[in-house]
Design an enzyme around this catalytic site. Structure first.
Site, mmCIF file in Angstrom:
data_model
loop_
_atom_site.group_PDB
_atom_site.id
_atom_site.type_symbol
_atom_site.label_atom_id
_atom_site.label_comp_id
_atom_site.label_asym_id
_atom_site.label_seq_id
_atom_site.Cartn_x
_atom_site.Cartn_y
_atom_site.Cartn_z
ATOM 1 C CG ASP A 97 8.859 5.649 -12.191
ATOM 2 O OD1 ASP A 97 8.723 5.023 -13.258
ATOM 3 O OD2 ASP A 97 9.192 5.111 -11.123
ATOM 4 C CG HIS B 205 -5.560 -13.617 -4.129
ATOM 5 N ND1 HIS B 205 -5.991 -12.347 -3.822
ATOM 6 C CD2 HIS B 205 -5.353 -14.250 -2.947
ATOM 7 C CE1 HIS B 205 -6.045 -12.211 -2.506
ATOM 8 N NE2 HIS B 205 -5.660 -13.347 -1.946
ATOM 9 C CB CYS C 166 -9.176 -13.331 -0.665
ATOM 10 S SG CYS C 166 -8.230 -14.159 0.606
ATOM 11 C CE1 TYR C 167 -12.073 -9.019 6.089
ATOM 12 C CE2 TYR C 167 -12.913 -7.450 4.472
ATOM 13 C CZ TYR C 167 -12.826 -7.890 5.779
ATOM 14 O OH TYR C 167 -13.483 -7.227 6.779
ATOM 15 N N GLY D 212 -7.852 -8.677 1.789
ATOM 16 C CA GLY D 212 -7.358 -7.738 2.796
ATOM 17 C C GLY D 212 -6.912 -8.450 4.045
ATOM 18 C CD GLU E 87 -6.154 -10.800 -7.053
ATOM 19 O OE1 GLU E 87 -7.004 -11.655 -7.393
ATOM 20 O OE2 GLU E 87 -5.984 -10.447 -5.875
ATOM 21 C CE LYS F 234 10.377 1.978 -13.809
ATOM 22 N NZ LYS F 234 10.650 2.895 -12.688
HETATM 23 N N1 LIG Z 1 17.667 12.882 -7.170
HETATM 24 C C1 LIG Z 1 16.385 13.249 -7.173
HETATM 25 N N2 LIG Z 1 16.046 14.541 -7.336
HETATM 26 C C2 LIG Z 1 14.757 14.915 -7.332
HETATM 27 N N3 LIG Z 1 13.730 14.079 -7.148
HETATM 28 C C3 LIG Z 1 13.999 12.789 -6.975
HETATM 29 C C4 LIG Z 1 15.336 12.295 -6.986
HETATM 30 N N4 LIG Z 1 15.297 10.968 -6.803
HETATM 31 C C5 LIG Z 1 14.001 10.628 -6.682
HETATM 32 N N5 LIG Z 1 13.207 11.713 -6.786
HETATM 33 C C6 LIG Z 1 11.738 11.730 -6.698
HETATM 34 O O1 LIG Z 1 11.244 10.528 -6.115
HETATM 35 C C7 LIG Z 1 10.384 9.842 -7.017
HETATM 36 C C8 LIG Z 1 10.509 8.346 -6.893
HETATM 37 O O2 LIG Z 1 11.772 7.898 -7.332
HETATM 38 P P1 LIG Z 1 11.875 6.632 -8.253
HETATM 39 O O3 LIG Z 1 13.300 6.254 -8.362
HETATM 40 O O4 LIG Z 1 10.867 5.637 -7.823
HETATM 41 O O5 LIG Z 1 11.332 7.129 -9.645
HETATM 42 P P2 LIG Z 1 12.134 7.701 -10.850
HETATM 43 O O6 LIG Z 1 13.499 8.022 -10.422
HETATM 44 O O7 LIG Z 1 11.361 8.802 -11.431
HETATM 45 O O8 LIG Z 1 12.113 6.525 -11.865
HETATM 46 P P3 LIG Z 1 12.979 5.203 -11.816
HETATM 47 O O9 LIG Z 1 12.162 4.247 -11.007
HETATM 48 O O10 LIG Z 1 13.068 4.826 -13.220
HETATM 49 O O11 LIG Z 1 14.273 5.499 -11.188
HETATM 50 C C9 LIG Z 1 10.820 10.343 -8.369
HETATM 51 O O12 LIG Z 1 9.805 10.168 -9.307
HETATM 52 C C10 LIG Z 1 11.133 11.784 -8.081
HETATM 53 O O13 LIG Z 1 9.957 12.552 -8.035
HETATM 54 N N1 LIG Z 2 -5.873 -12.439 1.400
HETATM 55 C C1 LIG Z 2 -7.010 -12.202 2.066
HETATM 56 O O1 LIG Z 2 -7.895 -11.494 1.623
HETATM 57 C C2 LIG Z 2 -7.061 -12.760 3.456
HETATM 58 C C3 LIG Z 2 -8.390 -12.565 4.101
HETATM 59 C C4 LIG Z 2 -8.359 -12.815 5.602
HETATM 60 N N2 LIG Z 2 -7.537 -11.844 6.228
HETATM 61 C C5 LIG Z 2 -7.812 -14.228 5.860
HETATM 62 O O2 LIG Z 2 -6.729 -14.372 6.337
HETATM 63 O O3 LIG Z 2 -8.498 -15.204 5.601
#
Ligand SMILES: Nc1ncnc2c1ncn2[C@@H]1O[C@H](COP(=O)(O)OP(=O)(O)OP(=O)(O)O)[C@@H](O)[C@H]1O
Ligand SMILES: NC(=O)CC[C@H](N)C(=O)O
Ligand SMILES: O=c1[nH]c(=O)c2[nH+]cn([C@@H]3O[C@H](COP(=O)(O)O)[C@@H](O)[C@H]3O)c2[nH]1
Ligand SMILES: [Mg+2]
Length: 509
Positions: A224, A166, A81-82, A54, A168, A365
């Site tokens: 999404d 990290h 880390c933190y 963090g 992860e 994703k």
């Molecule tokens: N043209 C739109 N009409 C209605 N809702 C939208 C529109 N564009 C985006 N959104 C809303 O915003 C959200 C985030 O958009 P985002 O583009 O991240 O996701 P996505 O369009 O569902 O998927 P992708 O990332 O594949 O484009 C969508 O899931 C949807 O709920």
């Molecule tokens: N990535 C971290 O968790 C950083 C921890 C703390 N903020 C530092 O700078 O040392």
């Protein structure tokens, strides 16, 4: 769901990566805010607790802390880390400001192997990102590894393990092994988590939360929101009303194509609203990217708000928000730093009449795609490149108007068409064209031209958190460039973006 690993969120940008690594091991994990009361954490009967990284410093006045009794429950703890600094600080060690911090690559010298570092080879690469460092170990702790600094300590009797790096992130070579050692070797967690569990669990949660109320969902034609729609539809059927907004910032003929496609594959309530004039007029004269994003985010909600008035009992606004949208926009559940406001998160107005329903908020994703396939959504839709809600509004850099949008639509359409034609579309993760507000001089048919510059962007990535530029063949780029310049009036120069993320981002604004 109990008996998993609880991650306490101190605001690291990598937090969800920890969650996902554990899900990949088929173990349940849940991220909760760092200040969740210990009693609540214990109710979940965790097999282990991870304290995330963090941005805060343990020596700061309002440092983010946990109840010290957390370490006395006999539940294994991994501080990252933190989380390591916090553990040292709370248990009587010392944390000091380092001389210059460490960012990026370091080598891990193991001085005393333990359960966490079991089987990890010497001098493996680990990824660091910190200013502060542990200067004195708390009583009962031993030093296990060094890099430039104290890199890993533990108190095996109390099952407390800490790392400064990290584990992860994929750049930490032996990170996966260490997390497995923690989850299985130390916590003895069970493998009982699968995507089908996720679907069942989420469908049940949606049913419970929504009851007999109605839900409005912003459906974009993207992966999404389509996956979110099918999940929610599975839970509440016709209580779901989908709204597809034509923002005037969509790609060429997209509105028409999306509606046709949904008509063919989905048996749900879907309405298209043409709001293009509203979006374009609100954006007129605005050049600042964050301001544009906020305007677009607000406008979306106004449209949903108006539509909801026609649907009695609509209480929830559902979105296909996924994890990377959230982490870069604001703190999820904890205190992380803002990179850019994704329209569906940071762009939401403060006073909103809806309650949000975002069932994919914790997934990446590729995980969303797996859920989509599991739900039987057609392949083309599941593997469509993401398209941001603000659309061409953030790909026409600076001030947006209808003419620039038209120019960009034409150029983008050529690029995407060529990708499909050359069987490259599914080999790259996201591809599009950006229109710069920069004009340059060219020559066409012996005449001087003075027109805009287009940038072709194509990125390869797994989770959209980090990305590299696609190594597209020169011949292919040549075709795209000459087609754009020859066929699109208004563009006389094409450049190819060769920036990775970080330090750049995938979109330009
Ligand atoms: N043209 C739109 N009409 C209605 N809702 C939208 C529109 N564009 C985006 N959104 C809303 O915003 C959200 C985030 O958009 P985002 O583009 O991240 O996701 P996505 O369009 O569902 O998927 P992708 O990332 O594949 O484009 C969508 O899931 C949807 O709920
Ligand atoms: N990535 C971290 O968790 C950083 C921890 C703390 N903020 C530092 O700078 O040392
Ligand atoms: O729905 C969205 N609303 C937004 O405001 C938004 N901004 C970026 N993106 C998409 O997120 C991914 C990462 O983008 P960046 O590297 O540009 O941050 C890429 O896939 C981007 O297209 C958005 N999606
Ligand atoms: Mg989209």
């Amino acid at each position: 769901m109990q008996n998993g690993i609880i991650i306490l969120d101190f605001g690291s940008q990598y937090n969800q990566l920890i969650g996902r690594r554990i899900r990949e091991m088929e173990v349940y994990s849940e991220i909760v805010p760092f200040n969740t009361p210990l009693s609540e954490i214990l109710e979940k009967k965790p097999k282990g607790i991870i304290l995330s990284g963090g941005p805060s410093s343990v020596n700061a006045e309002n440092a983010h802390l946990v109840e010290k009794e957390l370490y006395e429950q006999g539940i294994p703890v991994l501080g990252i880390c933190y989380g390591m600094q916090l553990t040292a600080h709370l248990l009587g060690g010392k944390v000091a400001k380092g001389e210059k911090g460490e960012y990026g690559k370091a080598h891990l010298e193991i001085v005393k192997e333990n359960e966490l570092l079991k089987g990890v080879y010497q001098n493996s690469i680990v990824w660091m990102s910190h200013f502060d460092e542990v200067a004195e170990l708390p009583e009962g702790f031993e030093l296990n590894a060094k890099s430039g600094v104290i890199a890993s300590i533990s108190n095996p009797d109390k099952k407390i393990y800490c790392v400064q790096f990290h584990p992860e992130v994929s750049h930490t070579e032996e990170g996966g092994k260490m997390l497995e050692n923690f989850v299985f070797g130390i916590c003895k967690a069970d493998k009982n988590w699968k995507l089908t569990n996720y679907i069942e669990k989420t469908v049940a949660e949606i049913k419970e939360k929504v009851g007999t109320q109605k839900v409005i969902l912003g459906l974009s034609g993207g992966v999404d929101s389509s996956v979110a729609a099918v999940l929610i539809h599975k839970a509440i059927g016709d209580q779901l009303n989908c709204i597809f907004v034509d923002t005037g910032l969509l790609r060429k003929d997209e509105g028409k194509k999306v509606m046709e496609n949904y008509g063919k594959h989905f048996d749900m309530n879907i309405k298209m609203v043409d709001a293009s004039e509203r979006f374009l007029s609100k954006l007129a004269g605005i050049g600042d990217p964050e301001e544009k994003r906020k305007i677009i985010g607000n406008e979306f909600v106004y449209v949903f708000d108006e539509e909801s008035k026609q649907i009695e009992g609509a209480k929830f606004l559902a979105q296909g928000t996924i994890y990377p949208d959230v982490i870069e926009s604001q703190s999820v559940k904890g205190p992380s730093a803002v990179i850019k406001s994704h329209h569906n998160v940071g762009g939401l107005p403060e006073e909103m009449e809806f309650e949000l329903l975002e069932p994919l908020r914790e997934l990446f994703k590729d995980e969303v795609r797996k859920v989509g396939e599991e739900l039987g959504i057609p392949h083309e839709l599941v593997y469509r490149h993401p398209f941001p809600g603000p659309g061409l509004g953030i790909r026409v850099l600076g001030e947006v108007d209808a003419e620039k949008v038209r120019i960009l639509q034409e150029a983008d359409d050529i690029f995407i068409e060529e990708l499909y034609k050359n069987d490259l579309y599914e080999k790259v993760s996201q591809a599009f064209v950006v229109l710069l507000p920069v004009k340059s001089v060219g020559v066409m048919g012996d005449e001087r031209t003075y027109e805009y510059t287009a940038v072709v962007r194509s990125a390869n990535t797994i989770d959209f958190m980090t990305a590299t530029w696609s190594r597209l063949p020169y011949e292919f780029l040549d075709t795209v460039s000459s087609r754009i310049i020859n066929e699109v009036r208004g563009i006389n120069r094409v450049a190819y973006d060769i920036s990775s993320k970080p330090p750049a981002t995938i979109e330009w604004e």
